[in-house]
Design a protein around this motif. Structure first.
Motif, mmCIF file in Angstrom:
data_model
loop_
_atom_site.group_PDB
_atom_site.id
_atom_site.type_symbol
_atom_site.label_atom_id
_atom_site.label_comp_id
_atom_site.label_asym_id
_atom_site.label_seq_id
_atom_site.Cartn_x
_atom_site.Cartn_y
_atom_site.Cartn_z
ATOM 1 N N LYS A 125 -3.347 -2.822 -6.473
ATOM 2 C CA LYS A 125 -4.414 -3.207 -5.968
ATOM 3 C C LYS A 125 -4.490 -3.436 -4.284
ATOM 4 O O LYS A 125 -3.366 -4.076 -3.751
ATOM 5 N N GLU A 129 -9.206 -6.011 -3.256
ATOM 6 C CA GLU A 129 -9.260 -6.152 -4.640
ATOM 7 C C GLU A 129 -8.622 -6.988 -5.441
ATOM 8 O O GLU A 129 -9.321 -7.624 -6.560
ATOM 9 N N LYS A 132 -10.888 -10.078 -4.955
ATOM 10 C CA LYS A 132 -12.013 -10.174 -6.067
ATOM 11 C C LYS A 132 -11.594 -10.406 -7.365
ATOM 12 O O LYS A 132 -12.448 -10.938 -8.153
ATOM 13 N N TYR A 133 -10.472 -9.832 -7.738
ATOM 14 C CA TYR A 133 -10.117 -9.925 -9.300
ATOM 15 C C TYR A 133 -9.688 -11.397 -9.312
ATOM 16 O O TYR A 133 -10.275 -12.119 -10.521
#
Length: 421
Positions: A125, A129, A132-133
């Motif tokens: 990632k 990303e 956000k995860y």
């Protein structure tokens, strides 16, 4: 070999206390008017948090209840520190699913730093990303909204959170040194930057410096003359530089230790009422030192007055003994309080600090000490602590705790100075 470029996240729970209260009620904090405050403290009670919805109406965070416009209807939630700590633990466990504890630093109950450098290739990632995860899992598991800052050092991650994230649609900011200078060098007010309080900003203003570019372009010798050794950090931050790493945080050990506590009183207190509370605070500190097997050889006190009628007072006293025995320490506290406190002005804030904390093996007394009396008192107090540990802090009380104006019975129910239920 050149050090690998690191990537840090700084994740913050939005309006954490208020969001927890909304989660507990099945409400959306972006659609609900709710404040976290203790109404029993009167109309001027401080709001510990307000929902994002209320912020969108122009109401400032940490306002007084009396400052909220009368036409705005809202719910009031009593602070519940134990509940907020539980949520904080749940969020930390989400981090721990993906990251080793050595790469996590809990900065506050609602904010954490993460060194995600070595995890990005593992999870395949990008930094954004990965942020956000984590944010999405926090929202899914706890219903608490979060924002994040991403930076190439810890300072830039914090600034990306505090400033940049507020300017982008997904509320995830990113900064490296070049982008910092490109986008934030002229940002004002300068107090938006971590580490620059109003006092520092005022001193910079006297040098006609109002933004980070001004700091960077100022002759270093002038800043060192004005700020001393602190100028080094100020200069580094003006260029977006930060040498401290997660490893440095984890390995840091303070050279000197102290134990302190403070409280804002429920109402204006007289001199004699405040003396009772100060004695309670001294006793609580002695009990904490006993439970941690440490002692002190010096104390400091702070007294703040109602509506800041006069500047705060206080002072420091060096003790001839090194101990945690209340009967000895209380004499120094009472003497210092009576010598430094204005007896004619209402009092609203109190603080006490036990300085130069050391292991109880360093215990020492003067030649006039009644050692048998000291040992009896220590044995009695350890018994009291055992009983309180088993049955609660209010299981045993002193006469001082029952006097008018005493606060310890109520504060024994608090966590972090707020209601702990």
């Amino acid at each position: 070999m050149e050090e690998k470029r690191r990537t840090y996240l700084c994740i913050d729970m939005k309006s954490f206390f208020a969001s927890v209260e909304c989660a507990e009620r099945g409400l959306n904090p972006f659609e609900t008017n709710l404040v976290v405050a203790d109404e029993s403290r009167g109309k001027n009670a401080l709001c510990l948090a307000i929902t994002p919805k209320m912020k969108s109406l122009g109401i400032r965070n940490r306002c007084r209840m009396s400052e909220i416009p009368k036409n705005i209807k809202y719910q009031v939630a009593m602070p519940r520190m134990k509940k907020y700590i539980e949520y904080n633990g749940d969020i930390y466990e989400i981090y721990r699913k993906y990251i080793d504890r050595d790469d996590i630093h809990t900065y506050s109950i609602d904010e954490a730093f993460i060194d995600c450098t070595d995890y990005l290739p593992i999870y395949k990632k990008t930094p954004k990303e990965f942020a956000k995860y984590l944010i999405n899992e926090i929202a899914e598991k706890t219903h608490i909204p979060a924002t994040a800052g991403i930076g190439t050092n810890l300072y830039l991650a914090k600034i990306a959170l505090d400033i940049t994230a507020k300017k982008v649609p997904d509320h995830i900011g990113y900064l490296d040194e070049e982008l910092f200078r490109e986008t934030l060098w002229t940002h004002r007010p300068i107090t938006d930057f971590w580490g620059i309080a109003t006092g520092t900003a005022n001193r910079l203003a006297k040098l006609s410096i109002y933004d980070m570019r001004g700091v960077a372009n100022c002759p270093p010798e002038l800043l060192y003359k004005k700020f001393g050794i602190n100028a080094e950090l100020l200069i580094d931050h003006s260029w977006g530089r930060e040498s401290c790493t997660m490893k440095d945080i984890k390995s840091y050990k303070s050279k000197s230790k102290s134990i302190s506590s403070s409280q804002i009183l429920f109402k204006d207190y007289s001199f004699n009422e405040a003396a009772i509370v100060m004695a309670e605070m001294a006793l609580a500190g002695c009990h904490r030192m006993m439970s941690e097997h440490v002692i002190t050889n010096g104390i400091s006190i702070y007294v703040g007055y109602s509506k800041d009628i006069i500047p705060p007072t206080g002072g420091t006293a060096k003790m001839s003994e090194s101990t945690h025995v209340y009967s000895i320490i209380s004499r120094y506290v009472d003497k210092l309080f009576r010598e430094t406190t204005n007896p004619t002005v209402p009092i609203r804030r109190l603080g006490i600090c036990f300085n130069h904390i050391m292991d109880e093996g360093c215990e020492g007394y003067d030649l006039f000490t009644d050692f048998e009396k000291v040992e009896r008192e220590k044995k009695l107090e350890h018994t009291v602590l055992d009983i309180k540990g088993k049955f609660g802090k209010n299981a045993m009380l002193r006469a001082i705790d029952l006097q008018e104006g005493a606060t310890q019975i109520t504060r024994n129910k608090y966590i972090g100075g707020h209601n702990g239920e």
